[in-house]
Enzyme design. Sequence first.
Site, PDB file in Angstrom:
ATOM      1  N   THR A  46      -0.964  -4.035  -9.198  1.00 16.51           N
ATOM      2  CA  THR A  46      -1.706  -5.153  -8.691  1.00 16.51           C
ATOM      3  C   THR A  46      -0.745  -6.648  -8.575  1.00 16.51           C
ATOM      4  O   THR A  46      -0.851  -7.362  -7.898  1.00 16.51           O
ATOM      5  CB  THR A  46      -2.730  -5.663  -9.799  1.00 16.51           C
ATOM      6  N   CYS A  47       0.400  -6.565  -9.404  1.00 20.62           N
ATOM      7  CA  CYS A  47       1.323  -7.768  -9.400  1.00 20.62           C
ATOM      8  C   CYS A  47       1.796  -8.077  -8.068  1.00 20.62           C
ATOM      9  O   CYS A  47       2.080  -9.189  -7.897  1.00 20.62           O
ATOM     10  CB  CYS A  47       2.383  -7.578 -10.324  1.00 20.62           C
TER      11      CYS A  47
END
Length: 132
Positions: free
Chosen positions: A100-101
């Site tokens: 997700t980052c």
Amino acid sequence: MFTPQEIRLLLCGEMTPDWTRQDLLDFTEPKFGYSKDSRGFLDLVEVLVEMSPGERKSFLQFATGCSSLPPGGLANLHPRLTVVKKDCAEGDTALPSVNTCVHYLKLPEYSSKEVLREKLLQSTQEKGFHLN
């Protein structure tokens, strides 16, 4: 002077994510096993276009860690959503995974668009943290 709706958009982003097929083709980056012409990538684009607003929010939460898009939509999502091929022996039973980052979707190549949709929706409904 800003209206209350404009201030909310600036602070919260697009709360009801909306995108077109062309938006996804223009602002999503297929890499490492996928290209703009890959069947698996194009199936993903079609599945994302066909999603309901609630499914889109769940997908964004899964892929980016946030259920809304920045003002301006996918064009202003940074880093861009990147889709890479997830090589795995499980075939159609494998689930997509994400980082997700960096908005990184690891997507197995499924036998059909229907299987892709099923597995993607299953993944977006999972709760918890799993290493992959």
